[in-house]
Design a protein around this motif. Structure first.
Motif, PDB file in Angstrom:
ATOM      1  N   ASP A   1       0.840  -1.207   0.000  1.00 42.74           N
ATOM      2  CA  ASP A   1       0.000   0.000   0.000  1.00 42.74           C
ATOM      3  C   ASP A   1       0.872   1.254   0.000  1.00 42.74           C
ATOM      4  N   PHE A   2       0.310   2.326  -0.528  1.00 40.92           N
ATOM      5  CA  PHE A   2       0.937   3.648  -0.402  1.00 40.92           C
ATOM      6  C   PHE A   2       1.152   3.925   1.090  1.00 40.92           C
ATOM      7  N   GLY A   3       2.331   4.376   1.432  1.00 38.07           N
ATOM      8  CA  GLY A   3       2.628   4.693   2.827  1.00 38.07           C
ATOM      9  C   GLY A   3       3.222   3.545   3.623  1.00 38.07           C
TER      10      GLY A   3
ATOM     11  N   THR B   1       5.918   5.626  -1.559  1.00 34.01           N
ATOM     12  CA  THR B   1       5.300   6.941  -1.785  1.00 34.01           C
ATOM     13  C   THR B   1       4.602   7.059  -3.135  1.00 34.01           C
ATOM     14  N   ASP B   2       4.563   5.986  -3.901  1.00 32.89           N
ATOM     15  CA  ASP B   2       3.803   6.014  -5.155  1.00 32.89           C
ATOM     16  C   ASP B   2       3.664   4.590  -5.673  1.00 32.89           C
TER      17      ASP B   2
END
Lengths: 135, 208
Positions: A9-11, A102-103
């Motif tokens: 997941d993002f993050g 972050t992406d």
């Protein structure tokens, strides 16, 4: 577990690592890389160059960051790593390497990871990003 | 209202963060940040339009610039055509006195950033070449500062009577919102930001 693109997941934070940057380890690295400069291999030689002591080579820092990624996702393919060396990492210090997603790019199944290496004072000395392909 | 006044995107030569990813990060981490300013190096970004991102994420996104002077780096807020005609943003040796004077004349605010940092900070140059008049606000808290750089900035701001802002100086996504500026009034656009900076109505805050 072998981490894949859909698991991330993002993050998401990569487990931080405390790399071994003792003089003995750095000397092993520089011997393999053919980097015989005193600033990496001897504290007194580094001090003659105006440094506080021997410093970790930039490409070793990049290696530490790539290893951080592969410990987290062994099947990852690091397509690109891009680092900025804001300040040296001292040999015989105790840095911590960190990464965070972050992406995500669903088309290429690649992720971007922000990368940092901090010293004991929590100063970010190396900062960068990596583009990583996951299965 | 809390704004991060110093950040770089991929528009800057050394920036690695996409603006949308900054927005995603702020929302994902539930950071109580109302907006941020993009201060691209040695340029003003005319091209990028972030209004759709502002609407989607509910985050104010403003544009400014970081220029380079003979006294170190300076954030320039309220950039307009008059200002860009007055001095060349691409130069790396702009006279600080010129930047301060012309920015003020053109309706903006010039803020020396990371002033406690060697070489690219204001105070090293003050020590070497003397104080330049016209500084009113400096960046006392910078997300990329090391060692005593911020402490030096704070001490010298007090000594000179300067007001202080906070900015993260983020170049990668996860570095945003490390240092911010709190404003008691709502800010809706670049003009409002300049008004608040000129009024001296703000405080620097560290979230490191």
């Amino acid at each position: 577990m072998s981490l894949g693109y859909d698991d991330v997941d993002f993050g998401a934070e990569l487990p931080p690592t405390a790399p071994d940057v003792t003089l003995a380890t750095v000397r092993r690295f520089t011997a393999a890389a053919g980097m015989t400069f005193g600033r990496f291999n001897a504290h007194d030689e580094a001090r003659k160059e105006g440094l506080p002591g021997a410093i970790v080579p930039g490409i070793m820092s990049q290696g530490i960051l790539v290893a951080l990624i592969h410990r987290w996702a062994p099947r990852a393919v690091v397509r690109k790593i891009d680092t900025v060396f804001r300040a040296p990492i001292s040999v015989d210090s105790h840095p911590v390497a960190r990464g965070v997603v972050t992406d995500k790019n669903d088309e290429t199944r690649t992720i971007e990871i922000d990368l940092t290496i901090q010293n004991e004072a929590k100063e970010t000395r190396v900062v960068g990003t990596a583009t990583v392909e996951l299965p | 209202m809390i704004l991060d006044l110093h950040n770089h995107s991929i528009v800057s030569d050394d920036g690695r963060a996409k603006v949308e990813n900054y927005c995603q990060w702020i929302r994902k981490r539930e950071i109580p940040l109302d907006g941020f300013v993009l201060t691209e190096h040695r340029q003003f970004d005319d091209v990028s339009d972030y209004r759709a991102l502002e609407d989607e994420y509910g985050i104010l996104i403003l544009k400014a610039s970081e220029v380079e002077t003979d006294y170190g780096h300076v954030l320039v807020f309220g950039v307009n055509d008059d200002m860009r005609a007055a001095y060349d943003f691409t130069r790396i040796d702009l006279p600080l006195a010129l930047v301060l004077r012309e920015t003020e004349r053109c309706g903006g605010v010039a803020v020396p950033c990371h002033p406690g940092r060697p070489r690219v900070g204001l105070f090293d140059h003050f020590d070497a070449k003397g104080v330049v008049a016209g500084v009113g606000v400096i960046e006392t808290l910078n997300g990329g500062s090391r060692g005593e750089e911020d402490a030096r900035a704070l001490a010298l701001a007090q000594a000179h009577g300067y007001r202080g802002i906070g900015g993260s100086d983020a170049h990668i996504v996860s570095q945003i919102a490390r240092c911010v500026t709190r404003f008691p009034r709502e800010i809706r656009d670049g003009e409002g930001l300049v008004e608040s900076l000129r009024a001296g109505d703000f405080e620097a805050v560290s979230w490191k």
